[in-house]
Each structure stands twice: as structure tokens, then as C-alpha cells.
Design an enzyme around this catalytic site. Structure first.
Site, PDB file in Angstrom:
ATOM      1  N   ARG A  81       0.763  -1.310   0.054  1.00  0.00           N
ATOM      2  CA  ARG A  81       0.188  -0.072   0.010  1.00  0.00           C
ATOM      3  C   ARG A  81       0.828   1.319  -0.099  1.00  0.00           C
ATOM      4  O   ARG A  81       1.855   1.337   0.486  1.00  0.00           O
ATOM      5  CB  ARG A  81      -1.014  -0.080   1.468  1.00  0.00           C
ATOM      6  N   ARG A 141      -2.009   8.954  10.173  1.00  0.00           N
ATOM      7  CA  ARG A 141      -3.182   8.007  10.202  1.00  0.00           C
ATOM      8  C   ARG A 141      -3.455   7.482  11.771  1.00  0.00           C
ATOM      9  O   ARG A 141      -4.609   7.450  12.204  1.00  0.00           O
ATOM     10  CB  ARG A 141      -2.847   6.513   9.472  1.00  0.00           C
TER      11      ARG A 141
END
Ligand code: ADP
Ligand code: AMP
Length: 216
Positions: free
Chosen positions: A161, A172
Site C-alpha cells: 500500500r 493515520r
């Protein structure tokens, strides 16, 4: 039919356990992250709107993900739904509650997967997935049996990713602590929260989740 939420920071192991539950119990994983990534891969309008936000590690708007979940829930699930990466804000949690009432389905458990932050960097930086079937692997803890080939479907389309890097992970994690971690108290107060040790081995985590699901 059992409906559950897997709650935890990025890298906690939600997707790994969701895939096992799909196989073992015929449940259906609803991962908003996967739905958004699919939209980006297909180059849809939605994909174009969320691409930059996701690359930075920020959350997309509540309206977008609530709409995605509502559409998918309409398709039904015999064994029940596994909400993975949704809800991530209190507004999303309220919206899910309303949706479930409207659809006449019950939330059976919210499973908090507890891990420490130090482990998350190692988890996320070693992660790769199968682009064909979505199986989740790790360079160290869960490599494929044959190098470069998915154990489950035999595909060689193994991917990393773009947001699994240390800089984006920081954002995040901050998003998780600011906006998602209040859901732990929210579901505790509703009497729906159970915690499992997400640092244990994959099988041990699966056993702990099964214990919660099979509680009479
Ligand atoms: P999430 O969906 O919560 O972001 P993943 O399920 O994708 O997390 O897991 C993140 C990484 O950690 C993957 O590379 C996965 O193979 C690995 N992993 C998941 N659960 C465990 C575990 N219990 N022990 C060791 N590694 C794990
Ligand atoms: P995930 O695959 O769950 O790690 O999600 C990848 C990214 O998709 C996140 O960093 C967010 O940008 C976005 N995303 C996924 N689910 C949600 C959600 N429920 N609310 C807001 N943004 C989300």
C-alpha cells in the site's frame, strides 16, 4: 447471523481476522478502506475525490463512507457483517446505529483489537496483500509459502500500500487517536465492547474473537 465491528488502529490486524471470519463463518467483510481503494483503482469520480486525502493518511468525509456502507448493507449477508475500518468517527457510529435499526439488524459485538504503537510500525511496514483475492501477508510474521505467489489463490499480483510508510502512518495514527479512539468509550457505555490482545499470534487472536462471538 452475527454482526460485529473490528475496532483498532491501522495495522491492528482487522483485515487479517475479517478474512478468517469470512472463511470460517460465511460472514461478509465490509471494509471502507478496501471500497475506497477499489474506487481509486477504477478511476471513478469518487476515487479521484479521495485519492489525495488517503495518500496523506487523513479520513475522508463521513458522508462518503456512510453512503458506501449503506449500499453494501443493502446486498445482505447470510452469516452477518464484519465492519472493518468503519465506523471511524462518532458521527459514523451514530449513522451505523440508525442504519441497523432501519434494516432490522442487530450489532452483536464491538471487538477492540489492542496493540501497542511500537508494534504498528513493524506491522504496517512489512504488510503486503494479494491484489486478486485480498489475502493479507507480512514479510516477517506471515510470508507467502512460495516467494511472490499468493497461498490462497496462486496470483503473483502481490502489492504494497502506498500509505504504508512511516510518515503517513503517523498521520493515520493521529487520526485514529483523535477521531476513532473515542468509539471505545462509546461502545463500552453501550455495553457492546469486548477487547482482545491483538499482539498475540494470528490464530490466538482468532480464538479470542471466536470466544466473544460464541458467548451465549
Ligand atoms: P489492519 O486491517 O488492522 O490495518 P492487517 O490485518 O492488514 O491490519 O494487518 C497488518 C499487518 O500485520 C499485516 O502485514 C498482517 O499480516 C500482520 N498481522 C496481522 N495480525 C497479526 C498478528 N496477530 N501477529 C503478527 N502479524 C500480524
Ligand atoms: P484502511 O484500509 O482501513 O486502513 O483505510 C485506508 C484509508 O481509507 C484511511 O486512511 C482513510 O483515508 C480512508 N478510510 C477508510 N475507512 C474510512 C472511514 N470509515 N472514515 C473515513 N476515512 C476512511
Amino acid at each position: 447471523m452475527v454482526n460485529i465491528i473490528l475496532l483498532g488502529p491501522p495495522g491492528a490486524g482487522k483485515g487479517t481476522q475479517a478474512k478468517r471470519l469470512e472463511e470460517s463463518r460465511g460472514m461478509v467483510q465490509l471494509s471502507t478502506g478496501d471500497m475506497l481503494k477499489e474506487a481509486i483503482a477504477k478511476g471513478t469520480e469518487l476515487g479521484k475525490r479521495v485519492e489525495g486525502i488517503m495518500a496523506r493518511g487523513e479520513l475522508v468525509t463521513d458522508e462518503i463512507v456512510i453512503g458506501l456502507i449503506e449500499a453494501k448493507m443493502g446486498e445482505g449477508a447470510k452469516g452477518g457483517f464484519i465492519f472493518d475500518g468503519f465506523p471511524r468517527t462518532l458521527k459514523q457510529a451514530d449513522a451505523l446505529g440508525d442504519l441497523m435499526v432501519r434494516k432490522g439488524v442487530k450489532l452483536d459485538a464491538v471487538i477492540e483489537m489492542q496493540v501497542d504503537d511500537a508494534a504498528l510500525v513493524a506491522r504496517v511496514s512489512g504488510r503486503f496483500t494479494c491484489g486478486n483475492c485480498g489475502a493479507v501477508y507480512h514479510d516477517v510474521t506471515r510470508p507467502t509459502k512460495a516467494s511472490g505467489i499468493c497461498d490462497v489463490c496462486g496470483s503473483t499480483d502481490l502489492r504494497r500500500r502506498a500509505d504504508d510508510n512511516e510518515v503517513t502512518l503517523k498521520t493515520r495514527l493521529m487520526e485514529y487517536y483523535k477521531k476513532t479512539s473515542p468509539l471505545i468509550g462509546y461502545y463500552y457505555a453501550k455495553g457492546q465492547l469486548s477487547a482482545v490482545d491483538g499482539l498475540a499470534e494470528v490464530k490466538a487472536v482468532a480464538d479470542a474473537i471466536a470466544k466473544v462471538l460464541d458467548k451465549p
